[in-house]
Design a protein around this motif. Structure first.
Motif, PDB file in Angstrom:
ATOM      1  N   PHE A   1      20.032  64.827  60.363  1.00 16.52           N
ATOM      2  CA  PHE A   1      18.592  64.891  60.104  1.00 16.52           C
ATOM      3  C   PHE A   1      17.792  64.775  61.383  1.00 16.52           C
ATOM      4  O   PHE A   1      18.161  64.040  62.291  1.00 16.52           O
ATOM      5  N   GLU A   2      16.685  65.509  61.395  1.00 17.33           N
ATOM      6  CA  GLU A   2      15.712  65.410  62.469  1.00 17.33           C
ATOM      7  C   GLU A   2      14.340  65.433  61.805  1.00 17.33           C
ATOM      8  O   GLU A   2      14.125  66.154  60.836  1.00 17.33           O
ATOM      9  N   ILE A   3      13.419  64.613  62.325  1.00 15.76           N
ATOM     10  CA  ILE A   3      12.093  64.527  61.716  1.00 15.76           C
ATOM     11  C   ILE A   3      11.017  64.630  62.783  1.00 15.76           C
ATOM     12  O   ILE A   3      11.204  64.169  63.909  1.00 15.76           O
ATOM     13  N   GLU A   4       9.926  65.282  62.402  1.00 17.41           N
ATOM     14  CA  GLU A   4       8.759  65.395  63.274  1.00 17.41           C
ATOM     15  C   GLU A   4       7.532  65.202  62.393  1.00 17.41           C
ATOM     16  O   GLU A   4       7.558  65.517  61.207  1.00 17.41           O
ATOM     17  N   PHE A   5       6.469  64.688  62.962  1.00 18.71           N
ATOM     18  CA  PHE A   5       5.243  64.504  62.192  1.00 18.71           C
ATOM     19  C   PHE A   5       4.211  65.544  62.584  1.00 18.71           C
ATOM     20  O   PHE A   5       4.282  66.138  63.658  1.00 18.71           O
ATOM     21  N   SER A   6       3.239  65.722  61.683  1.00 20.70           N
ATOM     22  CA  SER A   6       2.162  66.674  61.953  1.00 20.70           C
ATOM     23  C   SER A   6       0.992  66.396  61.024  1.00 20.70           C
ATOM     24  O   SER A   6       1.197  66.026  59.864  1.00 20.70           O
ATOM     25  N   PRO A   7      -0.221  66.629  61.506  1.00 20.80           N
ATOM     26  CA  PRO A   7      -1.346  66.668  60.569  1.00 20.80           C
ATOM     27  C   PRO A   7      -1.125  67.850  59.627  1.00 20.80           C
ATOM     28  O   PRO A   7      -0.645  68.905  60.050  1.00 20.80           O
ATOM     29  N   PHE A   8      -1.464  67.689  58.373  1.00 21.88           N
ATOM     30  CA  PHE A   8      -1.207  68.737  57.396  1.00 21.88           C
ATOM     31  C   PHE A   8      -1.956  70.023  57.715  1.00 21.88           C
ATOM     32  O   PHE A   8      -1.464  71.115  57.461  1.00 21.88           O
TER      33      PHE A   8
ATOM     34  N   MET B   1      22.179  70.738  60.272  1.00 17.57           N
ATOM     35  CA  MET B   1      21.174  69.709  60.418  1.00 17.57           C
ATOM     36  C   MET B   1      19.943  70.101  59.617  1.00 17.57           C
ATOM     37  O   MET B   1      19.534  71.252  59.615  1.00 17.57           O
ATOM     38  N   ILE B   2      19.340  69.128  58.965  1.00 18.51           N
ATOM     39  CA  ILE B   2      18.124  69.351  58.191  1.00 18.51           C
ATOM     40  C   ILE B   2      16.932  68.899  59.024  1.00 18.51           C
ATOM     41  O   ILE B   2      16.881  67.754  59.480  1.00 18.51           O
ATOM     42  N   HIS B   3      15.995  69.813  59.218  1.00 21.65           N
ATOM     43  CA  HIS B   3      14.785  69.545  60.002  1.00 21.65           C
ATOM     44  C   HIS B   3      13.634  69.282  59.033  1.00 21.65           C
ATOM     45  O   HIS B   3      13.296  70.155  58.224  1.00 21.65           O
ATOM     46  N   ILE B   4      13.051  68.072  59.134  1.00 16.59           N
ATOM     47  CA  ILE B   4      12.003  67.626  58.219  1.00 16.59           C
ATOM     48  C   ILE B   4      10.675  67.556  58.960  1.00 16.59           C
ATOM     49  O   ILE B   4      10.597  66.953  60.033  1.00 16.59           O
ATOM     50  N   LEU B   5       9.629  68.134  58.377  1.00 18.13           N
ATOM     51  CA  LEU B   5       8.275  67.990  58.892  1.00 18.13           C
ATOM     52  C   LEU B   5       7.548  67.029  57.964  1.00 18.13           C
ATOM     53  O   LEU B   5       7.394  67.305  56.780  1.00 18.13           O
ATOM     54  N   LEU B   6       7.130  65.886  58.498  1.00 16.55           N
ATOM     55  CA  LEU B   6       6.437  64.861  57.726  1.00 16.55           C
ATOM     56  C   LEU B   6       4.943  64.962  58.014  1.00 16.55           C
ATOM     57  O   LEU B   6       4.527  64.882  59.169  1.00 16.55           O
ATOM     58  N   CYS B   7       4.150  65.153  56.969  1.00 13.23           N
ATOM     59  CA  CYS B   7       2.709  65.390  57.148  1.00 13.23           C
ATOM     60  C   CYS B   7       1.858  64.360  56.431  1.00 13.23           C
ATOM     61  O   CYS B   7       2.179  63.918  55.323  1.00 13.23           O
ATOM     62  N   CYS B   8       0.748  64.038  57.085  1.00 10.28           N
ATOM     63  CA  CYS B   8      -0.321  63.283  56.445  1.00 10.28           C
ATOM     64  C   CYS B   8      -1.620  63.971  56.823  1.00 10.28           C
ATOM     65  O   CYS B   8      -1.605  65.027  57.459  1.00 10.28           O
ATOM     66  N   GLY B   9      -2.727  63.396  56.444  1.00 11.08           N
ATOM     67  CA  GLY B   9      -4.010  64.039  56.690  1.00 11.08           C
ATOM     68  C   GLY B   9      -4.281  64.322  58.152  1.00 11.08           C
ATOM     69  O   GLY B   9      -4.551  65.446  58.545  1.00 11.08           O
ATOM     70  N   GLY B  10      -4.213  63.292  59.000  1.00  7.77           N
ATOM     71  CA  GLY B  10      -4.529  63.466  60.413  1.00  7.77           C
ATOM     72  C   GLY B  10      -3.357  63.275  61.345  1.00  7.77           C
ATOM     73  O   GLY B  10      -3.495  63.396  62.552  1.00  7.77           O
TER      74      GLY B  10
END
Length: 135
Positions: free
Chosen positions: A34-41, A1-10
Motif C-alpha cells: 500500500f501507498e497513500i497520498e493526500f489531496s484536497p478533493f 501495490m495499491i495506490h490510495i488517494l485520501l481526500c478531504c475538503g482542503g
C-alpha cells in the motif's frame, strides 16, 4: 501495490491522517502492498489517474456525488464512515479498500458503498465492513 488517494475538503485533515497511515504501513511492514497520498478533493480529479482508489472523508458526500455526475471518474471512490475516518487504521482501511476494489471491478458504479451503507453519515462502525456486525 495499491495506490490510495485520501481526500478531504482542503487537504488538512487528510494530510494528518495520511501521515498516520504511512506510519502504520511501515509499522506493519506493508510498504510493498500500500501507498497513500493526500489531496484536497477539489483537485482529486487531476490526480486520480495515478491511483487505484480515491478514499474520501465523510463530509464530502455531496461533492463526490456531484463529481460522479459531472466527470464520471473511472476509479472507485469510497467515502469512509465518520468513525473510521477519525480513527483511521491501515489494517481496517486496507481491508475496506481491497473489498471496494473488488466490488467496483464487478459493478463500476460510484461512489462505492457496502450493502446497507448508502447513507455514510448513519454508519457507526469504526472497523472494516467485513469485521463489523453488519456483515
Amino acid at each position: 501495490m495499491i495506490h490510495i488517494l485520501l481526500c478531504c475538503g482542503g487537504g488538512f485533515s487528510s494530510s494528518a491522517l495520511a501521515a498516520k497511515v504511512k506510519k502504520d504501513i511501515q509499522q506493519y511492514h506493508l510498504e510493498d502492498k500500500f501507498e497513500i497520498e493526500f489531496s484536497p478533493f477539489m483537485i482529486a480529479n487531476e490526480k486520480m489517474d495515478r491511483f487505484d482508489i480515491v478514499v474520501c472523508c465523510p463530509h464530502l458526500t455531496y461533492d463526490v456525488k456531484k463529481m460522479v455526475k459531472n466527470a464520471n471518474p473511472d476509479k472507485p471512490i469510497y467515502i469512509l464512515p465518520p468513525r473510521m475516518y477519525g480513527l483511521i487504521d491501515i489494517r481496517e482501511l486496507s481491508t475496506d479498500v481491497m473489498d471496494v476494489l473488488e466490488m467496483y471491478s464487478r459493478s463500476p458504479i460510484n461512489p462505492v458503498h457496502f450493502p446497507g451503507e448508502e447513507n455514510v453519515m448513519r454508519v457507526t462502525r469504526s472497523v472494516a465492513y467485513r469485521r463489523s456486525n453488519v456483515s
